[in-house]
Design a protein around this motif. Structure first.
Motif, PDB file in Angstrom:
ATOM      1  N   HIS A   1       0.777  -1.429  -0.160  1.00  0.00           N
ATOM      2  CA  HIS A   1      -0.158  -0.174   0.115  1.00  0.00           C
ATOM      3  C   HIS A   1       1.389   1.394  -0.044  1.00  0.00           C
ATOM      4  CE1 HIS A   1      -0.144  -0.708   3.651  1.00  0.00           C
ATOM      5  NE2 HIS A   1       0.691   0.779   4.169  1.00  0.00           N
ATOM      6  N   GLU A   2       2.394   1.286   0.414  1.00  0.00           N
ATOM      7  CA  GLU A   2       3.341   2.408  -0.099  1.00  0.00           C
ATOM      8  C   GLU A   2       3.817   2.636  -1.380  1.00  0.00           C
ATOM      9  OE1 GLU A   2       4.578   2.260   5.243  1.00  0.00           O
ATOM     10  OE2 GLU A   2       5.708   1.010   3.193  1.00  0.00           O
ATOM     11  N   ILE A   3       3.502   1.338  -1.775  1.00  0.00           N
ATOM     12  CA  ILE A   3       4.137   1.361  -3.191  1.00  0.00           C
ATOM     13  C   ILE A   3       3.012   1.880  -4.477  1.00  0.00           C
ATOM     14  CG2 ILE A   3       5.057   0.322  -4.971  1.00  0.00           C
ATOM     15  CD1 ILE A   3       6.179  -1.395  -2.534  1.00  0.00           C
ATOM     16  N   THR A   4       3.566   3.043  -5.250  1.00  0.00           N
ATOM     17  CA  THR A   4       2.438   3.901  -6.283  1.00  0.00           C
ATOM     18  C   THR A   4       1.908   2.481  -6.855  1.00  0.00           C
ATOM     19  OG1 THR A   4       2.986   5.831  -5.807  1.00  0.00           O
ATOM     20  CG2 THR A   4       2.124   5.376  -7.625  1.00  0.00           C
ATOM     21  N   GLU A   5       2.707   1.936  -8.219  1.00  0.00           N
ATOM     22  CA  GLU A   5       2.403   0.726  -8.583  1.00  0.00           C
ATOM     23  C   GLU A   5       1.773   0.236  -9.032  1.00  0.00           C
ATOM     24  OE1 GLU A   5       5.134  -2.783 -10.493  1.00  0.00           O
ATOM     25  OE2 GLU A   5       6.684  -1.545  -9.601  1.00  0.00           O
ATOM     26  N   TYR A   6       1.243  -0.460  -7.325  1.00  0.00           N
ATOM     27  CA  TYR A   6       0.721  -1.857  -6.352  1.00  0.00           C
ATOM     28  C   TYR A   6      -0.711  -1.523  -5.951  1.00  0.00           C
ATOM     29  CZ  TYR A   6       5.148  -4.769  -6.663  1.00  0.00           C
ATOM     30  OH  TYR A   6       5.922  -5.162  -6.640  1.00  0.00           O
ATOM     31  N   VAL A   7      -0.525   0.178  -5.648  1.00  0.00           N
ATOM     32  CA  VAL A   7      -2.314   0.909  -5.112  1.00  0.00           C
ATOM     33  C   VAL A   7      -2.739   1.223  -6.935  1.00  0.00           C
ATOM     34  CG1 VAL A   7      -2.660   3.128  -4.237  1.00  0.00           C
ATOM     35  CG2 VAL A   7      -1.070   1.863  -3.271  1.00  0.00           C
ATOM     36  N   ASP A   8      -2.356   1.338  -7.907  1.00  0.00           N
ATOM     37  CA  ASP A   8      -2.622   2.075  -8.754  1.00  0.00           C
ATOM     38  C   ASP A   8      -3.241   0.570  -9.772  1.00  0.00           C
ATOM     39  OD1 ASP A   8      -2.049   4.327  -8.712  1.00  0.00           O
ATOM     40  OD2 ASP A   8      -0.723   4.919  -9.359  1.00  0.00           O
ATOM     41  N   ALA A   9      -2.484  -0.210  -9.939  1.00  0.00           N
ATOM     42  CA  ALA A   9      -2.928  -1.469 -10.184  1.00  0.00           C
ATOM     43  C   ALA A   9      -3.726  -1.748  -9.776  1.00  0.00           C
ATOM     44  CB  ALA A   9      -1.787  -1.812 -10.266  1.00  0.00           C
ATOM     45  N   ALA A  10      -3.690  -2.200  -8.345  1.00  0.00           N
ATOM     46  CA  ALA A  10      -5.160  -2.649  -7.202  1.00  0.00           C
ATOM     47  C   ALA A  10      -5.740  -2.015  -8.001  1.00  0.00           C
ATOM     48  CB  ALA A  10      -4.201  -2.911  -6.555  1.00  0.00           C
ATOM     49  N   LYS A  11      -6.293  -0.631  -7.593  1.00  0.00           N
ATOM     50  CA  LYS A  11      -7.508  -0.281  -8.072  1.00  0.00           C
ATOM     51  C   LYS A  11      -8.178  -0.450  -9.298  1.00  0.00           C
ATOM     52  CE  LYS A  11      -6.622   4.219  -5.170  1.00  0.00           C
ATOM     53  NZ  LYS A  11      -5.874   5.332  -5.589  1.00  0.00           N
ATOM     54  N   HIS A  12      -7.861  -0.807 -10.836  1.00  0.00           N
ATOM     55  CA  HIS A  12      -7.560  -1.324 -11.267  1.00  0.00           C
ATOM     56  C   HIS A  12      -7.957  -2.230 -11.959  1.00  0.00           C
ATOM     57  CE1 HIS A  12      -7.912  -1.172 -16.108  1.00  0.00           C
ATOM     58  NE2 HIS A  12      -7.004  -2.452 -16.088  1.00  0.00           N
ATOM     59  N   GLU A  13      -7.802  -2.856 -10.714  1.00  0.00           N
ATOM     60  CA  GLU A  13      -8.228  -4.554 -10.524  1.00  0.00           C
ATOM     61  C   GLU A  13      -9.592  -4.591  -9.583  1.00  0.00           C
ATOM     62  OE1 GLU A  13      -7.633  -7.185 -12.892  1.00  0.00           O
ATOM     63  OE2 GLU A  13      -5.823  -5.767 -14.114  1.00  0.00           O
ATOM     64  N   ASP A  14      -9.961  -3.410  -9.081  1.00  0.00           N
ATOM     65  CA  ASP A  14     -10.847  -3.629  -7.731  1.00  0.00           C
ATOM     66  C   ASP A  14      -9.728  -4.521  -6.979  1.00  0.00           C
ATOM     67  OD1 ASP A  14     -13.068  -3.031  -6.685  1.00  0.00           O
ATOM     68  OD2 ASP A  14     -14.544  -4.396  -7.771  1.00  0.00           O
ATOM     69  N   MET A  15      -8.853  -4.507  -6.010  1.00  0.00           N
ATOM     70  CA  MET A  15      -8.559  -5.353  -5.286  1.00  0.00           C
ATOM     71  C   MET A  15      -7.930  -4.675  -4.442  1.00  0.00           C
ATOM     72  SD  MET A  15      -5.891  -7.761  -7.394  1.00  0.00           S
ATOM     73  CE  MET A  15      -6.644  -8.977  -7.817  1.00  0.00           C
ATOM     74  N   THR A  16      -7.406  -4.910  -3.367  1.00  0.00           N
ATOM     75  CA  THR A  16      -6.523  -4.469  -2.072  1.00  0.00           C
ATOM     76  C   THR A  16      -4.608  -4.895  -2.696  1.00  0.00           C
ATOM     77  OG1 THR A  16      -5.491  -6.291  -0.926  1.00  0.00           O
ATOM     78  CG2 THR A  16      -7.653  -4.889  -0.266  1.00  0.00           C
ATOM     79  N   PRO A  17      -3.888  -3.410  -2.445  1.00  0.00           N
ATOM     80  CA  PRO A  17      -2.504  -3.270  -3.097  1.00  0.00           C
ATOM     81  C   PRO A  17      -1.936  -5.021  -2.831  1.00  0.00           C
ATOM     82  CG  PRO A  17      -3.571  -1.387  -2.109  1.00  0.00           C
ATOM     83  CD  PRO A  17      -4.520  -2.102  -1.907  1.00  0.00           C
ATOM     84  N   GLU A  18      -1.765  -5.593  -1.714  1.00  0.00           N
ATOM     85  CA  GLU A  18      -1.872  -6.783  -0.496  1.00  0.00           C
ATOM     86  C   GLU A  18      -2.518  -7.922  -1.591  1.00  0.00           C
ATOM     87  OE1 GLU A  18      -0.747  -3.735   2.117  1.00  0.00           O
ATOM     88  OE2 GLU A  18      -2.885  -4.415   0.734  1.00  0.00           O
ATOM     89  N   GLU A  19      -3.955  -8.009  -1.942  1.00  0.00           N
ATOM     90  CA  GLU A  19      -4.087  -8.962  -2.995  1.00  0.00           C
ATOM     91  C   GLU A  19      -3.368  -9.098  -4.162  1.00  0.00           C
ATOM     92  OE1 GLU A  19      -8.517  -9.336  -1.241  1.00  0.00           O
ATOM     93  OE2 GLU A  19      -8.158  -8.069  -2.460  1.00  0.00           O
ATOM     94  N   TYR A  20      -3.031  -7.666  -4.675  1.00  0.00           N
ATOM     95  CA  TYR A  20      -2.352  -7.840  -6.048  1.00  0.00           C
ATOM     96  C   TYR A  20      -1.257  -8.041  -5.848  1.00  0.00           C
ATOM     97  CZ  TYR A  20      -1.137  -5.927 -10.052  1.00  0.00           C
ATOM     98  OH  TYR A  20      -0.040  -6.273 -11.491  1.00  0.00           O
ATOM     99  N   VAL A  21      -0.621  -7.836  -5.168  1.00  0.00           N
ATOM    100  CA  VAL A  21       0.520  -8.260  -4.802  1.00  0.00           C
ATOM    101  C   VAL A  21       0.635 -10.243  -4.856  1.00  0.00           C
ATOM    102  CG1 VAL A  21       3.148  -9.214  -3.264  1.00  0.00           C
ATOM    103  CG2 VAL A  21       2.564  -6.355  -3.409  1.00  0.00           C
ATOM    104  N   ARG A  22      -0.280 -10.720  -3.910  1.00  0.00           N
ATOM    105  CA  ARG A  22      -0.196 -11.909  -4.354  1.00  0.00           C
ATOM    106  C   ARG A  22      -0.344 -12.557  -5.104  1.00  0.00           C
ATOM    107  NH1 ARG A  22      -3.368 -10.586   0.661  1.00  0.00           N
ATOM    108  NH2 ARG A  22      -2.404 -11.260   2.485  1.00  0.00           N
ATOM    109  N   SER A  23      -1.535 -11.696  -6.053  1.00  0.00           N
ATOM    110  CA  SER A  23      -1.601 -12.766  -7.340  1.00  0.00           C
ATOM    111  C   SER A  23      -1.059 -12.391  -8.280  1.00  0.00           C
ATOM    112  CB  SER A  23      -3.188 -12.079  -7.407  1.00  0.00           C
ATOM    113  OG  SER A  23      -3.221 -10.844  -8.074  1.00  0.00           O
TER     114      SER A  23
END
Length: 78
Positions: free
Chosen positions: A11-33
């Motif tokens: 949640h502190e890394i813009t790349e993951y925050v933005d991608a997670a929003k696009h995929e409708d998930m949390t940044p942590e879920e995005y990193v896991r998947s």
């Protein structure tokens, strides 16, 4: 869950925050998947900036570094 090289969480890394929003998930879920460097055993991943900075190691080399980090620097709780 964090990058042990910069100590930032998803949640502190813009790349993951933005991608997670696009995929409708949390940044942590995005990193896991989606993050190829994420290691479920250690709950560590290497953010893109750090991955490039450390020379883009193979995943098995990265996992060895994660294991070392968890056993010698910051053990997992519980």
């Amino acid at each position: 869950m964090k990058c042990p090289y910069c100590d930032r969480k998803p949640h502190e890394i813009t790349e993951y925050v933005d991608a997670a929003k696009h995929e409708d998930m949390t940044p942590e879920e995005y990193v896991r998947s989606e993050e190829g460097t994420f290691d479920v055993r250690t709950q560590l991943f290497c953010c893109t900036k750090c991955y490039i900075k450390i020379g883009m190691p193979l995943i098995n080399e990265l996992r060895e570094a994660f294991d070392y980090y968890r056993s010698n620097v910051e053990p997992l709780e519980g």
